[in-house]
Design a protein around this motif. Structure first.
Motif, PDB file in Angstrom:
ATOM      1  N   PHE A 161       0.825  -1.206   0.000  1.00 41.99           N
ATOM      2  CA  PHE A 161       0.000   0.000   0.000  1.00 41.99           C
ATOM      3  C   PHE A 161       0.859   1.256   0.000  1.00 41.99           C
ATOM      4  CE2 PHE A 161      -3.552  -2.741   1.306  1.00 41.99           C
ATOM      5  CZ  PHE A 161      -4.544  -2.212   0.486  1.00 41.99           C
ATOM      6  N   ALA A 162       2.028   1.165   0.638  1.00 44.17           N
ATOM      7  CA  ALA A 162       2.945   2.302   0.576  1.00 44.17           C
ATOM      8  C   ALA A 162       3.395   2.558  -0.854  1.00 44.17           C
ATOM      9  CB  ALA A 162       4.150   2.042   1.481  1.00 44.17           C
ATOM     10  N   ARG A 163       3.669   1.474  -1.582  1.00 43.58           N
ATOM     11  CA  ARG A 163       4.080   1.606  -2.982  1.00 43.58           C
ATOM     12  C   ARG A 163       2.948   2.135  -3.855  1.00 43.58           C
ATOM     13  NH1 ARG A 163       7.271   1.558  -6.314  1.00 43.58           N
ATOM     14  NH2 ARG A 163       7.351  -0.461  -7.344  1.00 43.58           N
ATOM     15  N   ALA A 164       1.718   1.732  -3.555  1.00 43.65           N
ATOM     16  CA  ALA A 164       0.592   2.109  -4.416  1.00 43.65           C
ATOM     17  C   ALA A 164       0.014   3.480  -4.083  1.00 43.65           C
ATOM     18  CB  ALA A 164      -0.510   1.051  -4.311  1.00 43.65           C
ATOM     19  N   TYR A 165      -0.046   3.799  -2.791  1.00 43.65           N
ATOM     20  CA  TYR A 165      -0.773   5.006  -2.383  1.00 43.65           C
ATOM     21  C   TYR A 165       0.035   5.931  -1.472  1.00 43.65           C
ATOM     22  CZ  TYR A 165      -4.843   2.400  -4.039  1.00 43.65           C
ATOM     23  OH  TYR A 165      -5.731   1.694  -4.813  1.00 43.65           O
ATOM     24  N   GLY A 166       1.234   5.545  -1.120  1.00 49.76           N
ATOM     25  CA  GLY A 166       1.996   6.350  -0.175  1.00 49.76           C
ATOM     26  C   GLY A 166       2.606   7.588  -0.804  1.00 49.76           C
ATOM     27  N   GLY A 167       3.158   8.427   0.069  1.00 45.57           N
ATOM     28  CA  GLY A 167       3.867   9.603  -0.396  1.00 45.57           C
ATOM     29  C   GLY A 167       5.247   9.239  -0.908  1.00 45.57           C
ATOM     30  N   TRP A 168       5.998  10.268  -1.270  1.00 44.10           N
ATOM     31  CA  TRP A 168       7.316  10.025  -1.870  1.00 44.10           C
ATOM     32  C   TRP A 168       8.209   9.226  -0.931  1.00 44.10           C
ATOM     33  CZ3 TRP A 168      12.308  11.119  -0.469  1.00 44.10           C
ATOM     34  CH2 TRP A 168      13.286  10.954  -1.460  1.00 44.10           C
ATOM     35  N   LEU A 169       8.248   9.604   0.350  1.00 47.36           N
ATOM     36  CA  LEU A 169       9.150   8.948   1.293  1.00 47.36           C
ATOM     37  C   LEU A 169       8.751   7.493   1.528  1.00 47.36           C
ATOM     38  CD1 LEU A 169      11.530   9.145   3.232  1.00 47.36           C
ATOM     39  CD2 LEU A 169       9.934   9.929   5.012  1.00 47.36           C
ATOM     40  N   SER A 170       7.483   7.238   1.813  1.00 46.02           N
ATOM     41  CA  SER A 170       7.042   5.866   2.088  1.00 46.02           C
ATOM     42  C   SER A 170       7.181   4.977   0.856  1.00 46.02           C
ATOM     43  CB  SER A 170       5.594   5.862   2.589  1.00 46.02           C
ATOM     44  OG  SER A 170       4.712   6.423   1.629  1.00 46.02           O
ATOM     45  N   ARG A 171       6.912   5.527  -0.330  1.00 52.35           N
ATOM     46  CA  ARG A 171       7.078   4.741  -1.562  1.00 52.35           C
ATOM     47  C   ARG A 171       8.513   4.297  -1.738  1.00 52.35           C
ATOM     48  NH1 ARG A 171       4.069   8.700  -4.255  1.00 52.35           N
ATOM     49  NH2 ARG A 171       5.950   9.341  -5.363  1.00 52.35           N
ATOM     50  N   ASN A 172       9.439   5.196  -1.496  1.00 59.80           N
ATOM     51  CA  ASN A 172      10.840   4.867  -1.728  1.00 59.80           C
ATOM     52  C   ASN A 172      11.418   3.975  -0.640  1.00 59.80           C
ATOM     53  OD1 ASN A 172      12.094   6.373  -4.223  1.00 59.80           O
ATOM     54  ND2 ASN A 172      10.621   7.789  -3.327  1.00 59.80           N
ATOM     55  N   LEU A 224      -3.875  -2.049  -7.739  1.00 58.36           N
ATOM     56  CA  LEU A 224      -3.860  -1.195  -8.926  1.00 58.36           C
ATOM     57  C   LEU A 224      -4.594  -1.828 -10.097  1.00 58.36           C
ATOM     58  CD1 LEU A 224      -0.203   0.231  -8.856  1.00 58.36           C
ATOM     59  CD2 LEU A 224      -2.326   1.322  -8.083  1.00 58.36           C
ATOM     60  N   SER A 225      -4.868  -3.145 -10.025  1.00 56.03           N
ATOM     61  CA  SER A 225      -5.586  -3.807 -11.112  1.00 56.03           C
ATOM     62  C   SER A 225      -7.101  -3.634 -11.021  1.00 56.03           C
ATOM     63  CB  SER A 225      -5.275  -5.317 -11.105  1.00 56.03           C
ATOM     64  OG  SER A 225      -5.901  -5.964 -10.010  1.00 56.03           O
ATOM     65  N   ILE A 226      -7.590  -3.173  -9.872  1.00 59.20           N
ATOM     66  CA  ILE A 226      -9.026  -2.973  -9.706  1.00 59.20           C
ATOM     67  C   ILE A 226      -9.443  -1.749 -10.509  1.00 59.20           C
ATOM     68  CG2 ILE A 226     -10.900  -2.594  -8.067  1.00 59.20           C
ATOM     69  CD1 ILE A 226      -9.522  -5.318  -7.836  1.00 59.20           C
ATOM     70  N   ASN A 227     -10.460  -1.905 -11.315  1.00 63.85           N
ATOM     71  CA  ASN A 227     -10.945  -0.820 -12.167  1.00 63.85           C
ATOM     72  C   ASN A 227     -11.240   0.430 -11.337  1.00 63.85           C
ATOM     73  OD1 ASN A 227     -12.944   0.831 -13.759  1.00 63.85           O
ATOM     74  ND2 ASN A 227     -12.560  -0.818 -15.238  1.00 63.85           N
ATOM     75  N   ARG A 228     -10.773   1.564 -11.806  1.00 65.83           N
ATOM     76  CA  ARG A 228     -10.944   2.791 -11.039  1.00 65.83           C
ATOM     77  C   ARG A 228     -12.413   3.174 -10.899  1.00 65.83           C
ATOM     78  NH1 ARG A 228      -7.943   7.546 -13.917  1.00 65.83           N
ATOM     79  NH2 ARG A 228      -8.866   8.615 -12.107  1.00 65.83           N
ATOM     80  N   GLY A 229     -13.277   2.552 -11.709  1.00 66.79           N
ATOM     81  CA  GLY A 229     -14.708   2.813 -11.576  1.00 66.79           C
ATOM     82  C   GLY A 229     -15.242   2.406 -10.210  1.00 66.79           C
ATOM     83  N   PHE A 230     -14.659   1.353  -9.607  1.00 67.81           N
ATOM     84  CA  PHE A 230     -15.087   0.947  -8.273  1.00 67.81           C
ATOM     85  C   PHE A 230     -14.764   2.037  -7.250  1.00 67.81           C
ATOM     86  CE2 PHE A 230     -14.726  -3.209 -10.342  1.00 67.81           C
ATOM     87  CZ  PHE A 230     -15.895  -3.805  -9.928  1.00 67.81           C
ATOM     88  N   ARG A 231     -13.605   2.638  -7.392  1.00 65.41           N
ATOM     89  CA  ARG A 231     -13.209   3.723  -6.482  1.00 65.41           C
ATOM     90  C   ARG A 231     -14.131   4.925  -6.657  1.00 65.41           C
ATOM     91  NH1 ARG A 231      -8.626   5.265  -3.683  1.00 65.41           N
ATOM     92  NH2 ARG A 231      -8.278   7.512  -3.516  1.00 65.41           N
ATOM     93  N   GLU A 232     -14.402   5.254  -7.901  1.00 64.72           N
ATOM     94  CA  GLU A 232     -15.280   6.388  -8.169  1.00 64.72           C
ATOM     95  C   GLU A 232     -16.687   6.124  -7.647  1.00 64.72           C
ATOM     96  OE1 GLU A 232     -14.903   6.758 -12.352  1.00 64.72           O
ATOM     97  OE2 GLU A 232     -12.889   7.658 -12.265  1.00 64.72           O
ATOM     98  N   ALA A 233     -17.149   4.875  -7.773  1.00 62.40           N
ATOM     99  CA  ALA A 233     -18.475   4.537  -7.269  1.00 62.40           C
ATOM    100  C   ALA A 233     -18.534   4.666  -5.748  1.00 62.40           C
ATOM    101  CB  ALA A 233     -18.842   3.122  -7.684  1.00 62.40           C
TER     102      ALA A 233
END
Length: 219
Positions: A42-53, A114-123
């Motif tokens: 989740f850090a890689r997918a949604y985290g900020g710059w520091l947590s991603r790295n 990241l494979s989940i269609n963004r439509g689910f998030r928008e819904a």
């Protein structure tokens, strides 16, 4: 040299004890690995710059080094660097599986969410859910279903990786086989029995995981 079946039967109870230890290490290690992997993924997918790295460095470091080096570092090197630290072989084995599987599960997690269609998030957002609630109640349940097959594969890989812990004396299946051979010198028979036990474990797990995968499959 003839294959002597009589050399196997007395060894079966000891080998089964080793198999139980192998499964126990893999289960505990995978449970910890899932926690580490979810956090890093989740850090890689949604985290900020520091947590991603930070997550990226962890993943690349662990995936880029052999597991046998990792367990040797944890068991031998860490106590030398930290004199007050004492790690027994079982703990070192479990921690190594946790860290090693966690790095791979992190990428499994990242790919699944990241494979989940963004439509689910928008819904979810359209229904009034916050971003965190959408992730928890909409995205994550779907992602977990897609994670199931690679998680099952990772469990099987971890089971086989436990054989490398023979280097620190953990009484898992391979180590038990080695000790039996030291007593009866029947390497052909005992290593054949060890291989068959590993094969049975992985085949049973593969069958169960395939059945579970079919029940939980999503489009």
């Amino acid at each position: 040299m003839q294959f002597d079946w009589s050399a196997i039967w007395p060894a079966i109870p000891i080998l089964l004890e080793g198999a139980k230890m192998t499964l126990w290490i893999s289960v505990l290690g995978l449970l910890g690995g899932v926690i580490i992997g979810l956090a890093a993924g989740f850090a890689r997918a949604y985290g900020g710059w520091l947590s991603r790295n930070i997550a990226l460095v962890f993943i690349e470091l662990i995936r880029g080094t052999p597991i046998v080096v990792q367990v040797m570092f944890i068991y031998f090197a860490l106590p030398m660097a930290l004199p007050d630290l004492r790690i027994d072989p079982f703990t070192a084995a479990v921690v190594t599986i946790m860290i090693n599987s966690g790095a791979y599960i992190a990428e499994i997690t990242r790919g699944a969410v990241l494979s989940i269609n963004r439509g689910f998030r928008e819904a979810g957002l359209a229904l009034g859910l916050s971003s965190r609630e959408t992730l928890r109640y909409v995205i994550m349940p779907l992602a977990l279903r897609r994670m199931l097959p690679p998680l099952g594969n990772q469990w099987i890989v971890s089971i086989k990786d436990t054989s490398l812990f023979i280097v620190i004396g953990v009484a898992e299946l391979t180590r038990q086989g080695q000790e039996i051979i030291a007593g009866n010198f029947r390497a052909l028979e005992i290593w054949s029995a060890v291989a068959v036990i590993y094969l049975i474990i992985t085949l049973v797990l593969s069958f169960v995981l395939r059945r579970l995968e079919r029940r939980m499959k999503i489009l």
